[in-house]
Design a protein around this motif. Structure first.
Motif, PDB file in Angstrom:
ATOM      1  N   ALA A 267       0.825  -1.207   0.000  1.00 37.82           N
ATOM      2  CA  ALA A 267       0.000   0.000   0.000  1.00 37.82           C
ATOM      3  C   ALA A 267       0.861   1.261   0.000  1.00 37.82           C
ATOM      4  O   ALA A 267       0.576   2.226  -0.734  1.00 37.82           O
ATOM      5  CB  ALA A 267      -0.927  -0.005   1.214  1.00 37.82           C
ATOM      6  N   LEU A 268       1.932   1.259   0.780  1.00 40.56           N
ATOM      7  CA  LEU A 268       2.806   2.424   0.839  1.00 40.56           C
ATOM      8  C   LEU A 268       3.631   2.558  -0.437  1.00 40.56           C
ATOM      9  O   LEU A 268       3.921   3.684  -0.883  1.00 40.56           O
ATOM     10  CB  LEU A 268       3.708   2.347   2.059  1.00 40.56           C
ATOM     11  CG  LEU A 268       2.988   2.381   3.425  1.00 40.56           C
ATOM     12  CD1 LEU A 268       4.016   2.351   4.573  1.00 40.56           C
ATOM     13  CD2 LEU A 268       2.087   3.589   3.548  1.00 40.56           C
ATOM     14  N   ARG A 269       4.002   1.426  -1.041  1.00 44.16           N
ATOM     15  CA  ARG A 269       4.756   1.474  -2.298  1.00 44.16           C
ATOM     16  C   ARG A 269       3.904   2.117  -3.389  1.00 44.16           C
ATOM     17  O   ARG A 269       4.378   3.014  -4.122  1.00 44.16           O
ATOM     18  CB  ARG A 269       5.157   0.065  -2.735  1.00 44.16           C
ATOM     19  CG  ARG A 269       6.030   0.031  -3.988  1.00 44.16           C
ATOM     20  CD  ARG A 269       6.135  -1.362  -4.560  1.00 44.16           C
ATOM     21  NE  ARG A 269       4.867  -1.867  -5.069  1.00 44.16           N
ATOM     22  CZ  ARG A 269       4.338  -1.499  -6.234  1.00 44.16           C
ATOM     23  NH1 ARG A 269       4.958  -0.626  -7.023  1.00 44.16           N
ATOM     24  NH2 ARG A 269       3.172  -1.990  -6.620  1.00 44.16           N
ATOM     25  N   VAL A 270       2.652   1.695  -3.504  1.00 44.15           N
ATOM     26  CA  VAL A 270       1.750   2.269  -4.507  1.00 44.15           C
ATOM     27  C   VAL A 270       1.511   3.749  -4.222  1.00 44.15           C
ATOM     28  O   VAL A 270       1.464   4.568  -5.142  1.00 44.15           O
ATOM     29  CB  VAL A 270       0.422   1.486  -4.532  1.00 44.15           C
ATOM     30  CG1 VAL A 270      -0.607   2.190  -5.417  1.00 44.15           C
ATOM     31  CG2 VAL A 270       0.659   0.055  -5.023  1.00 44.15           C
ATOM     32  N   ARG A 271       1.390   4.074  -2.934  1.00 44.34           N
ATOM     33  CA  ARG A 271       1.159   5.476  -2.562  1.00 44.34           C
ATOM     34  C   ARG A 271       2.346   6.341  -2.996  1.00 44.34           C
ATOM     35  O   ARG A 271       2.156   7.448  -3.542  1.00 44.34           O
ATOM     36  CB  ARG A 271       0.948   5.570  -1.052  1.00 44.34           C
ATOM     37  CG  ARG A 271       0.707   6.980  -0.517  1.00 44.34           C
ATOM     38  CD  ARG A 271       0.619   6.953   0.995  1.00 44.34           C
ATOM     39  NE  ARG A 271       0.486   8.274   1.556  1.00 44.34           N
ATOM     40  CZ  ARG A 271      -0.666   8.879   1.773  1.00 44.34           C
ATOM     41  NH1 ARG A 271      -1.800   8.269   1.466  1.00 44.34           N
ATOM     42  NH2 ARG A 271      -0.715  10.094   2.306  1.00 44.34           N
ATOM     43  N   ARG A 272       3.563   5.852  -2.768  1.00 39.17           N
ATOM     44  CA  ARG A 272       4.748   6.625  -3.164  1.00 39.17           C
ATOM     45  C   ARG A 272       4.836   6.771  -4.674  1.00 39.17           C
ATOM     46  O   ARG A 272       5.222   7.827  -5.192  1.00 39.17           O
ATOM     47  CB  ARG A 272       5.999   5.946  -2.622  1.00 39.17           C
ATOM     48  CG  ARG A 272       6.202   6.066  -1.120  1.00 39.17           C
ATOM     49  CD  ARG A 272       7.577   5.624  -0.705  1.00 39.17           C
ATOM     50  NE  ARG A 272       7.812   4.206  -1.013  1.00 39.17           N
ATOM     51  CZ  ARG A 272       7.565   3.233  -0.155  1.00 39.17           C
ATOM     52  NH1 ARG A 272       7.067   3.498   1.046  1.00 39.17           N
ATOM     53  NH2 ARG A 272       7.800   1.970  -0.495  1.00 39.17           N
ATOM     54  N   ALA A 273       4.459   5.706  -5.375  1.00 37.79           N
ATOM     55  CA  ALA A 273       4.532   5.738  -6.849  1.00 37.79           C
ATOM     56  C   ALA A 273       3.512   6.695  -7.433  1.00 37.79           C
ATOM     57  O   ALA A 273       3.755   7.320  -8.462  1.00 37.79           O
ATOM     58  CB  ALA A 273       4.322   4.333  -7.389  1.00 37.79           C
TER      59      ALA A 273
END
Length: 273
Positions: A267-273
């Motif tokens: 979830a945090l990876r997608v948010r950063r992307a």
């Protein structure tokens, strides 16, 4: 190493006792944790420690009438006000870490609180994890309210986990409520369940639903209807075979926590992307 500290705040029904767990280094995200009926945040030390080891700073509060917080024991008249209390914890947590993404975790009754919180404040969250959440259809509520008075029978602690030590610790915990359900609270639960069903889906907010297949307290089948209503397009489901109600305290708790941190990572990876 995980450090913890207690602090207080004013809630809708009196003074609330909150706890913060943090590590030595700078955290990468913030967790807001909502506990279940009759218990308290002190039962989540191992959960908080695992999340802190993963990079979180964790904040939780004993809900009104629970644990060390003020209020008539386990009496909740309006869950919207409990959501207000949790939002105040969130506000104070963000004062310390204003730039961190926030992950909301709720177990059982805390899952009901978290689901309603996410409907009201989802734009401020990075992800939601619901563990054995009390959403959807809970047939025990109608059965209890049909009785002339609440049965004066404590919760059967063997329904919590396959690990007998979990039940023994629960039975011996002086901060756990060992009395009957309160009618006021069960009536408020019914209204809150209806509010969640009448509320919006979580849209693009990532949601993880985790549940024990053998949960007798909050059966997985009843919860599913609530999850189907609130889930959006970013959704992860984990149903653990033979696991009972408290999956964070189950014999496969390490697996559960690993699944939670993997979900948060994505979830945090997608948010950063």
């Amino acid at each position: 190493m995980t450090r913890s500290r207690e602090w207080t705040l004013d809630g809708h029904g009196g003074r609330l006792v909150a706890r913060t767990w943090e590590g030595q280094g700078a955290p990468s995200y913030l967790v807001l944790l909502a506990h279940g009926y009759g218990e308290h945040v002190g039962r989540y030390e191992h959960v908080a420690s695992a999340l802190v080891a993963h990079g979180a700073v964790v904040h939780a509060v004993d809900h009104v009438g629970h644990g060390k917080s003020e209020g008539e024991r386990v009496v909740i008249a309006d869950f919207e006000r409990v959501v207000d209390d949790l939002h105040e914890v969130d506000r104070k947590a963000r004062e310390e870490h204003p730039d961190l993404p926030v992950v909301l975790v709720g177990h059982s009754m805390g899952g009901l609180i978290a689901a309603r919180y996410a409907q009201r404040y989802g734009d401020s969250l990075a992800a939601v994890v619901l563990s054995g959440p009390l959403v959807g259809r809970w047939e025990a509520a109608a059965a209890l309210l049909a009785l002339p008075e609440m049965p004066d029978v404590p919760l059967d602690s063997t329904t919590l986990s396959r690990d007998p030590e979990v039940g023994r610790a629960y039975d011996d915990d002086p901060l756990v409520w060992h009395g009957p359900f309160r009618r006021t609270t069960v009536e408020a639960i019914e209204r809150a369940l209806a509010a969640v069903q009448a509320g919006p889906s979580l849209g693009s907010l990532p949601l993880m639903w985790a549940h024990g297949e053998a949960d007798q307290l909050v059966p997985v089948g009843g919860t599913r209807s609530g999850i189907e209503h609130v889930r959006g397009e970013r959704y992860v489901e984990r149903i653990y075979p033979e696991a009972r109600h408290e999956i964070f305290n189950e014999t496969n708790a390490d697996e559960v926590l690993s699944d939670v941190t993997a979900f948060v990572d994505e979830a945090l990876r997608v948010r950063r992307a």
